[in-house]
Design a protein around this motif. Structure first.
Motif, short mmCIF file in Angstrom:
data_model
loop_
_atom_site.label_atom_id
_atom_site.label_comp_id
_atom_site.label_asym_id
_atom_site.label_seq_id
_atom_site.Cartn_x
_atom_site.Cartn_y
_atom_site.Cartn_z
N THR A 29 0.65 -1.28 0.08
CA THR A 29 0.05 0.14 -0.03
C THR A 29 0.83 1.14 -0.08
O THR A 29 0.51 2.29 -0.60
N VAL A 30 1.85 1.24 0.82
CA VAL A 30 2.84 2.42 1.04
C VAL A 30 3.52 2.52 -0.41
O VAL A 30 3.55 3.85 -0.91
N LEU A 31 3.99 1.48 -0.98
CA LEU A 31 4.71 1.77 -2.48
C LEU A 31 3.73 2.04 -3.34
O LEU A 31 4.14 2.77 -4.22
N ILE A 32 2.69 1.74 -3.57
CA ILE A 32 1.61 1.94 -4.52
C ILE A 32 1.33 3.39 -4.26
O ILE A 32 1.21 4.35 -5.48
N GLY A 33 1.27 3.96 -2.94
CA GLY A 33 1.03 5.32 -2.78
C GLY A 33 2.19 6.18 -3.15
O GLY A 33 1.93 7.29 -3.82
N ALA A 34 3.22 5.71 -2.83
CA ALA A 34 4.55 6.67 -3.45
C ALA A 34 4.85 6.67 -5.12
O ALA A 34 5.29 7.53 -5.49
N LEU A 35 4.43 5.56 -5.54
CA LEU A 35 4.68 5.19 -7.11
C LEU A 35 3.56 5.77 -7.90
O LEU A 35 4.18 5.85 -9.03
N ALA A 36 2.61 5.67 -7.52
CA ALA A 36 1.58 6.01 -8.37
C ALA A 36 1.23 7.63 -8.96
O ALA A 36 1.81 8.54 -8.26
N PRO A 37 1.14 7.84 -10.20
CA PRO A 37 1.34 9.07 -10.74
C PRO A 37 0.23 10.00 -10.05
O PRO A 37 -0.96 9.46 -9.59
N ARG A 38 0.55 11.32 -9.68
CA ARG A 38 -0.33 12.23 -9.33
C ARG A 38 -1.56 12.75 -10.18
O ARG A 38 -1.08 13.09 -11.55
N VAL A 39 -2.72 12.72 -9.85
CA VAL A 39 -3.55 13.36 -10.65
C VAL A 39 -3.80 14.63 -10.33
O VAL A 39 -4.04 14.98 -9.11
N GLY A 40 -3.63 15.72 -11.34
CA GLY A 40 -3.69 17.14 -11.08
C GLY A 40 -4.76 17.83 -12.13
O GLY A 40 -5.30 17.07 -12.95
N HIS A 41 -4.87 19.11 -12.13
CA HIS A 41 -5.38 19.78 -13.05
C HIS A 41 -4.67 19.91 -14.31
O HIS A 41 -3.45 20.00 -14.28
N HIS A 42 -5.42 19.61 -15.43
CA HIS A 42 -4.78 19.89 -16.64
C HIS A 42 -4.79 21.13 -17.14
O HIS A 42 -5.86 21.50 -17.41
N GLY A 43 -4.02 21.94 -17.17
CA GLY A 43 -3.73 23.23 -17.72
C GLY A 43 -4.30 24.15 -16.81
O GLY A 43 -4.90 23.84 -15.77
N ALA A 44 -3.86 25.26 -16.95
CA ALA A 44 -4.12 26.29 -16.04
C ALA A 44 -5.35 27.37 -16.80
O ALA A 44 -5.17 27.31 -17.72
N PRO A 45 -5.98 28.10 -16.08
CA PRO A 45 -6.95 28.94 -16.59
C PRO A 45 -6.29 29.93 -17.41
O PRO A 45 -5.11 30.42 -17.13
#
Length: 95
Positions: A29-45
């Motif tokens: 669980t810790v490894l998946i949390g550390a290695l999973a790509p971060r989901v963020g906002h795509h593009g700024a206004p």
């Protein structure tokens, strides 16, 4: 009343298996949390309404900010509010 507790070998083996299983699950669980790509906002206004002097009121669905002269006043967000994209709600000259 002291009792000598000595589990049988089969129970001790099962206990070790369960312990190592829990440790492996925690590590995965810790490894998946550390290695999973971060989901963020795509593009700024295109424009940040807070920096755009022609925008007098803007909000994100949780709080609303209003430009009053040179100052900015913002409302407080609700307790279970999920903010959305920041957008200009009123431009200068609009009622």
């Amino acid at each position: 009343m002291a009792s000598d507790f000595s589990p049988d070998p089969q129970t001790a083996r099962l206990d070790r298996r369960v312990t190592w299983g829990v440790i492996a699950l925690l590590a995965a669980t810790v490894l998946i949390g550390a290695l999973a790509p971060r989901v963020g906002h795509h593009g700024a206004p295109a424009k940040d309404p807070a920096q755009d002097r022609s925008c007098t009121e803007w909000g994100d669905g949780c709080k609303v900010c209003r430009r009053i002269g040179e100052d900015v006043a913002c409302s407080l967000p609700g307790i279970a509010c999920t903010p959305g994209p920041v957008a200009c709600l009123r431009s200068a000259g609009e009622p």
